[in-house]
Each structure stands twice: as C-alpha cells, then as structure tokens.
Design a protein around this motif. Structure first.
Motif, PDB file in Angstrom:
ATOM      1  N   MET A 168     -45.050  78.812   0.901  1.00  0.00           N
ATOM      2  CA  MET A 168     -44.746  78.329  -0.444  1.00  0.00           C
ATOM      3  C   MET A 168     -43.395  77.613  -0.442  1.00  0.00           C
ATOM      4  SD  MET A 168     -44.202  80.490  -4.000  1.00  0.00           S
ATOM      5  CE  MET A 168     -45.900  81.057  -4.041  1.00  0.00           C
ATOM      6  N   LYS A 169     -43.333  76.489  -1.146  1.00  0.00           N
ATOM      7  CA  LYS A 169     -42.101  75.730  -1.270  1.00  0.00           C
ATOM      8  C   LYS A 169     -41.607  75.834  -2.711  1.00  0.00           C
ATOM      9  CE  LYS A 169     -41.876  71.800   0.973  1.00  0.00           C
ATOM     10  NZ  LYS A 169     -42.165  70.423   1.445  1.00  0.00           N
ATOM     11  N   ILE A 170     -40.340  76.206  -2.871  1.00  0.00           N
ATOM     12  CA  ILE A 170     -39.781  76.433  -4.204  1.00  0.00           C
ATOM     13  C   ILE A 170     -38.520  75.602  -4.381  1.00  0.00           C
ATOM     14  CG2 ILE A 170     -38.795  78.127  -5.796  1.00  0.00           C
ATOM     15  CD1 ILE A 170     -40.431  80.277  -4.444  1.00  0.00           C
ATOM     16  N   LEU A 171     -38.480  74.844  -5.474  1.00  0.00           N
ATOM     17  CA  LEU A 171     -37.290  74.105  -5.875  1.00  0.00           C
ATOM     18  C   LEU A 171     -36.577  74.906  -6.955  1.00  0.00           C
ATOM     19  CD1 LEU A 171     -35.444  71.573  -6.125  1.00  0.00           C
ATOM     20  CD2 LEU A 171     -37.127  70.660  -7.758  1.00  0.00           C
ATOM     21  N   VAL A 172     -35.301  75.206  -6.736  1.00  0.00           N
ATOM     22  CA  VAL A 172     -34.487  75.922  -7.715  1.00  0.00           C
ATOM     23  C   VAL A 172     -33.408  74.976  -8.225  1.00  0.00           C
ATOM     24  CG1 VAL A 172     -32.988  77.909  -8.165  1.00  0.00           C
ATOM     25  CG2 VAL A 172     -34.871  78.110  -6.517  1.00  0.00           C
ATOM     26  N   THR A 173     -33.380  74.753  -9.534  1.00  0.00           N
ATOM     27  CA  THR A 173     -32.339  73.921 -10.131  1.00  0.00           C
ATOM     28  C   THR A 173     -31.256  74.816 -10.727  1.00  0.00           C
ATOM     29  OG1 THR A 173     -33.424  73.839 -12.308  1.00  0.00           O
ATOM     30  CG2 THR A 173     -34.045  72.148 -10.684  1.00  0.00           C
ATOM     31  N   GLY A 174     -30.079  74.233 -10.928  1.00  0.00           N
ATOM     32  CA  GLY A 174     -28.963  75.019 -11.448  1.00  0.00           C
ATOM     33  C   GLY A 174     -28.516  76.089 -10.489  1.00  0.00           C
ATOM     34  N   ALA A 175     -28.506  75.763  -9.191  1.00  0.00           N
ATOM     35  CA  ALA A 175     -28.351  76.771  -8.141  1.00  0.00           C
ATOM     36  C   ALA A 175     -26.989  77.442  -8.124  1.00  0.00           C
ATOM     37  CB  ALA A 175     -28.632  76.142  -6.778  1.00  0.00           C
ATOM     38  N   ALA A 176     -25.979  76.886  -8.797  1.00  0.00           N
ATOM     39  CA  ALA A 176     -24.652  77.495  -8.784  1.00  0.00           C
ATOM     40  C   ALA A 176     -24.505  78.586  -9.839  1.00  0.00           C
ATOM     41  CB  ALA A 176     -23.582  76.426  -9.011  1.00  0.00           C
ATOM     42  N   GLY A 177     -25.511  78.781 -10.660  1.00  0.00           N
ATOM     43  CA  GLY A 177     -25.412  79.725 -11.762  1.00  0.00           C
ATOM     44  C   GLY A 177     -25.698  81.166 -11.375  1.00  0.00           C
ATOM     45  N   GLN A 178     -25.441  82.050 -12.327  1.00  0.00           N
ATOM     46  CA  GLN A 178     -25.573  83.489 -12.108  1.00  0.00           C
ATOM     47  C   GLN A 178     -27.018  83.904 -11.835  1.00  0.00           C
ATOM     48  OE1 GLN A 178     -24.163  85.751 -15.471  1.00  0.00           O
ATOM     49  NE2 GLN A 178     -23.739  87.539 -14.231  1.00  0.00           N
ATOM     50  N   LEU A 204     -35.464  74.966  -1.707  1.00  0.00           N
ATOM     51  CA  LEU A 204     -34.506  73.887  -1.889  1.00  0.00           C
ATOM     52  C   LEU A 204     -33.749  74.227  -3.162  1.00  0.00           C
ATOM     53  CD1 LEU A 204     -33.241  71.165  -1.201  1.00  0.00           C
ATOM     54  CD2 LEU A 204     -35.064  70.057  -2.540  1.00  0.00           C
ATOM     55  N   ALA A 205     -32.514  74.681  -3.016  1.00  0.00           N
ATOM     56  CA  ALA A 205     -31.703  75.113  -4.151  1.00  0.00           C
ATOM     57  C   ALA A 205     -30.651  74.059  -4.434  1.00  0.00           C
ATOM     58  CB  ALA A 205     -31.051  76.459  -3.855  1.00  0.00           C
ATOM     59  N   CYS A 206     -30.689  73.483  -5.625  1.00  0.00           N
ATOM     60  CA  CYS A 206     -29.818  72.360  -5.964  1.00  0.00           C
ATOM     61  C   CYS A 206     -28.915  72.710  -7.141  1.00  0.00           C
ATOM     62  CB  CYS A 206     -30.644  71.129  -6.331  1.00  0.00           C
ATOM     63  SG  CYS A 206     -31.713  70.521  -5.014  1.00  0.00           S
ATOM     64  N   SER A 207     -27.622  72.537  -6.954  1.00  0.00           N
ATOM     65  CA  SER A 207     -26.677  72.685  -8.051  1.00  0.00           C
ATOM     66  C   SER A 207     -26.719  71.425  -8.920  1.00  0.00           C
ATOM     67  CB  SER A 207     -25.261  72.883  -7.502  1.00  0.00           C
ATOM     68  OG  SER A 207     -24.829  71.704  -6.842  1.00  0.00           O
ATOM     69  N   ARG A 208     -25.989  71.463 -10.024  1.00  0.00           N
ATOM     70  CA  ARG A 208     -25.941  70.293 -10.898  1.00  0.00           C
ATOM     71  C   ARG A 208     -25.407  69.070 -10.152  1.00  0.00           C
ATOM     72  NH1 ARG A 208     -25.239  69.240 -16.528  1.00  0.00           N
ATOM     73  NH2 ARG A 208     -25.367  66.989 -16.779  1.00  0.00           N
ATOM     74  N   ARG A 209     -24.432  69.316  -9.266  1.00  0.00           N
ATOM     75  CA  ARG A 209     -23.871  68.201  -8.501  1.00  0.00           C
ATOM     76  C   ARG A 209     -24.904  67.602  -7.554  1.00  0.00           C
ATOM     77  NH1 ARG A 209     -18.256  69.407  -5.630  1.00  0.00           N
ATOM     78  NH2 ARG A 209     -17.755  69.599  -7.853  1.00  0.00           N
ATOM     79  N   GLU A 210     -25.770  68.444  -7.022  1.00  0.00           N
ATOM     80  CA  GLU A 210     -26.769  67.982  -6.050  1.00  0.00           C
ATOM     81  C   GLU A 210     -28.011  67.410  -6.716  1.00  0.00           C
ATOM     82  OE1 GLU A 210     -25.716  71.293  -2.612  1.00  0.00           O
ATOM     83  OE2 GLU A 210     -26.908  71.837  -4.370  1.00  0.00           O
ATOM     84  N   LEU A 211     -28.346  67.897  -7.901  1.00  0.00           N
ATOM     85  CA  LEU A 211     -29.483  67.365  -8.648  1.00  0.00           C
ATOM     86  C   LEU A 211     -29.199  67.529 -10.128  1.00  0.00           C
ATOM     87  CD1 LEU A 211     -32.316  66.155  -8.782  1.00  0.00           C
ATOM     88  CD2 LEU A 211     -33.239  68.492  -8.735  1.00  0.00           C
ATOM     89  N   ASP A 212     -28.872  66.431 -10.771  1.00  0.00           N
ATOM     90  CA  ASP A 212     -28.621  66.414 -12.210  1.00  0.00           C
ATOM     91  C   ASP A 212     -29.970  66.378 -12.919  1.00  0.00           C
ATOM     92  OD1 ASP A 212     -27.985  65.953 -14.832  1.00  0.00           O
ATOM     93  OD2 ASP A 212     -26.679  64.239 -14.448  1.00  0.00           O
ATOM     94  N   VAL A 213     -30.350  67.471 -13.556  1.00  0.00           N
ATOM     95  CA  VAL A 213     -31.681  67.549 -14.161  1.00  0.00           C
ATOM     96  C   VAL A 213     -31.849  66.592 -15.328  1.00  0.00           C
ATOM     97  CG1 VAL A 213     -32.155  69.910 -13.412  1.00  0.00           C
ATOM     98  CG2 VAL A 213     -30.977  69.525 -15.604  1.00  0.00           C
ATOM     99  N   THR A 214     -30.744  66.036 -15.841  1.00  0.00           N
ATOM    100  CA  THR A 214     -30.861  65.054 -16.923  1.00  0.00           C
ATOM    101  C   THR A 214     -31.129  63.646 -16.389  1.00  0.00           C
ATOM    102  OG1 THR A 214     -28.474  64.538 -17.016  1.00  0.00           O
ATOM    103  CG2 THR A 214     -29.262  66.421 -18.315  1.00  0.00           C
TER     104      THR A 214
END
Length: 280
Positions: A1-11, A27-37
C-alpha cells in the motif's frame, strides 16, 4: 500500500507517520514540500506517487486569526480538501480527512453524534465544515472529527502546554465552562489504521471515550504529575477571544465502536502520555 500524508510537520501527522511506517510505502510531505493550496502541485504529486490512500493532516488551526483572515482558512481547510478529493478520484484512492468539534455550536446537553446537525459559529468552524463536504469529491472517504489533540512528537496543543507548565511548577489556567473529549494522537492514528483495514467509509467521531471540562482535565494532569494546587479556574468570558468556542463540545464515539474500533478513555490516554513524558 502506498500512502501520501500531507501536513507532515504537524502533531497528528507525526503519529500517523509513526503508526504506518513499516506497514506501507509512505510519502510524507510538509507544507514546504507540498502546499495543499497549490492545485497543480497536488495533482502532480498524486500523479507521480500514485497513492492508494491520501491522509490529509494539513489544517489552518488558528481559530481566532481566521476571523480576520478567512481566505487563508478557507484555502487550507476547504478548497485544498476539494483538490485532494479530486486527486484521490483520479487515482481511485481513499481519502482520510480530519475535522473538528467546532462544527457544532456547543449548546447540546449530551455528546454530539454524527447524526447531529452541524451549526458552525466561526470562520474556522465554517471552513472545516466545508472541508467535510468537499472531501466527498473522493470516491471513498473517511472524515474523522477529532478535538483537543495532545501527544506526539510535535507537541503544540493546549493540553501539551498545560503539562509543560505544571511539570515546570508554574500555574496553569483552564476553562471551567468548556467541556471536551480529549484526543490522544497515538490513539487516533491507531483508529485510522483500523478503519482503513476494516471500516466502512463515512463520517466518524474519533476521540477518546468520555468527556471532561478543561479545568477538571488540568486538575487530573496536576494530580498525575504531582503538582496539586497549581490550576487556576477561568471562564471563556474572561478572555477577549475573537472567535466563539463551543462550550459543550463532547463527541460520542459510539459509531466508531460499532465499527469495531474501541477507543480508550481520555484518562487512560492521558496516563499513558504523561507516563511517556516523565520517563523520557
């Protein structure tokens, strides 16, 4: 299974990443790495990584600032969720999205269920409710309402700050007139995994069992860390808050339990969290 996690720097994302590491390709992406907007960036990321599941931990959580900056709150909490839902549809992927107790007005006398009608009373609350609706763009979606988060590695919540103050011997102020169902991020991550493995998509209240006022919660923290007498009661009316807070915001997790996911009590979760803090 492949999982994309956004907001990865959060609690919450930290607990999600820890829970699924070793069980899936992440694939865990922080806001800097992937801006969801950024719609194009989201669609390109999903097209390239080709996830089976998207877990959205991105959120605009500054409740009071949202009153003066509604566009930013809506961009992250609503329109970005629509983009993620559409991206999930392009891959026939599952979307997991986290919402909040703030969608209710807090005038109930009993814990809110998933069948209760939302009545948001702030910009933040309205943006989160819109996010719940936009999440339905995904072919299969779990919308999990959480509240009063605590724990994890990026410990930034009100409960974490109360623990910090009391461990340092300082006084902690806590509301006597706000009732919540605290949510330990470790337990939320476990429930998320369980739902993905065997649950039916839909809306769930994903909180630890039971409810408590913030003052009673702070008193319990003080008792567990041996700092009795350091909790000062205050009222919501004592603070000049820009956004209204739901006074009785407890959530019922009975639907989650019926799905086979039993959540520990908030007191049990707090004991485990403080135990980890003290020993580490």
């Amino acid at each position: 299974m492949k999982i994309l996690v956004t907001g990865a720097a959060g609690q919450l994302a930290g607990a999600i990443i820890e829970r699924f590491s070793g069980h899936a390709e992440l694939l865990a992406c922080s806001r800097r790495e992937l801006d969801v907007t950024d719609t194009r960036a989201v669609l390109e990321c999903v097209s390239t990584f080709r996830p089976d599941v998207i877990i959205n931990c991105s959120a605009y959580n500054n409740v009071d600032r949202a009153e003066d900056d509604p566009v930013a709150a809506l961009d992250v909490n609503a329109f970005a969720v629509r983009t993620l839902g559409r991206a999930a549809r392009s891959r026939d992927a599952i979307l997991v999205h986290y919402s909040t107790d703030f969608v209710f007005d807090g005038r109930s006398k009993r814990p809110y269920t998933e069948e209760d009608e939302p009545r948001p009373e702030s910009v933040y609350a309205a943006s989160k409710l819109l996010g719940e609706w936009f999440a339905r763009e995904a072919p299969r979606v779990f919308v999990l309402r959480v509240e009063s988060l605590f724990g994890g590695h990026a410990s930034r919540s009100s409960i974490d700050r109360i623990v910090d103050m009391l461990l340092e011997g300082r006084e902690a102020r806590a509301f006597i007139d706000r009732t919540v169902s605290p949510s330990y991020v470790v337990d939320i991550a476990a429930a998320t995994q369980a739902l993905l493995e065997r649950g039916e998509p839909g809306l769930y209240h994903c909180v630890n069992s039971g409810f408590v006022t913030w003052f009673e919660l702070a008193q319990e923290i003080a008792r567990q860390v041996g700092r009795d007498g350091c909790v000062v009661p205050i009222s919501v009316r004592d603070l000049p808050l820009a956004a209204p807070r739901p006074q009785f915001a407890a959530l019922s997790n009975v639907k989650l339990e019926r799905a086979g996911v039993a959540m520990p009590s908030w007191k049990d979760a707090l004991t485990r969290y403080i135990g980890n803090r003290v020993t580490n």
